[in-house]
Enzyme design. Sequence first.
Site, PDB file in Angstrom:
ATOM      1  N   SER A 138     -45.789   8.191 -19.191  1.00  0.00           N
ATOM      2  CA  SER A 138     -47.027   8.937 -18.975  1.00  0.00           C
ATOM      3  C   SER A 138     -48.171   7.950 -18.822  1.00  0.00           C
ATOM      4  O   SER A 138     -48.101   6.826 -19.333  1.00  0.00           O
ATOM      5  CB  SER A 138     -47.296   9.862 -20.171  1.00  0.00           C
ATOM      6  OG  SER A 138     -48.614  10.379 -20.150  1.00  0.00           O
ATOM      7  N   TYR A 151     -48.376  11.936 -29.140  1.00  0.00           N
ATOM      8  CA  TYR A 151     -47.778  11.840 -27.807  1.00  0.00           C
ATOM      9  C   TYR A 151     -48.008  10.458 -27.216  1.00  0.00           C
ATOM     10  O   TYR A 151     -47.080   9.828 -26.686  1.00  0.00           O
ATOM     11  CB  TYR A 151     -48.367  12.928 -26.909  1.00  0.00           C
ATOM     12  CG  TYR A 151     -47.869  12.898 -25.486  1.00  0.00           C
ATOM     13  CD1 TYR A 151     -46.593  13.357 -25.169  1.00  0.00           C
ATOM     14  CD2 TYR A 151     -48.675  12.425 -24.457  1.00  0.00           C
ATOM     15  CE1 TYR A 151     -46.135  13.342 -23.857  1.00  0.00           C
ATOM     16  CE2 TYR A 151     -48.230  12.393 -23.146  1.00  0.00           C
ATOM     17  CZ  TYR A 151     -46.958  12.855 -22.853  1.00  0.00           C
ATOM     18  OH  TYR A 151     -46.508  12.827 -21.550  1.00  0.00           O
TER      19      TYR A 151
END
Length: 262
Positions: A138, A151
């Site tokens: 990501s 995250y």
Amino acid sequence: MDLNGKTAVLTGAAGGIGSAMAEALAGAGVRLVLVGRNAQALQALAGRLGGQHLTVTADLASDEGRQRVQRCCAALPDGIDILINNAGISAFGSFDAQTPALLTELLTTNLLAPMLLTGQLLALLRQAPRGLIVNVGSAFGAIGYPGFVGYSASKFGLRGFSEALRRELADSSVGVLHLAPRATATAINDARVNALNAALGNRIDSPAVVADALVRQLRSERPRAGIGRPERLFAFLNGLLPGLLDRALARQLPVIRRILAP
């Protein structure tokens, strides 16, 4: 790598990004081992793709689930050429509101499970003339972002794992790639994340954009690929001049806190 005729293991195959990746890879002539937790969704995906694709219903957070994938791959007459660690989860919320159970799930799903599965399949990948591992990370694996602390930590770890393993395997036939999408329109985003992206004017890609980027990266074997010009620039600046990003994100913090407020 010439993808036609190759065999790839794709985790998280039934999700929004995963199913788009499956369609793009199948279109490039790749035989797929589709891995996920939803047997019905995997079967439906395999039916849409046509061809001789396999499905493995498995929870990769468990030893038994990973062993199930390993047994399936070991039984293939021609082995496997590619492992795509795509399965992942996200969580948006203040760090002090995220429970130990949630943080454990984030780190297990996004980091530990891909590491363990890679370890179990590495011997099979070494048997291929050329093996490739792709870890789907990501943009938040290079830019620590408020509201995504757990995250971001998991995706920073996945990026570090990719980099270290690539360097460790540099004298072998196995390459390690890292793909970093930005915000993508999938069910992984809840209403608050969609509101945040809208409030900040963030660009959101379709799963097909990510899938196309994956195919290009596999063909070129480019070790690192990010999606989105501003996100790639921000990641570069965060590594070179992190104070600039500290100040820029501080200006976004009131918007983030407003959306996080109950």
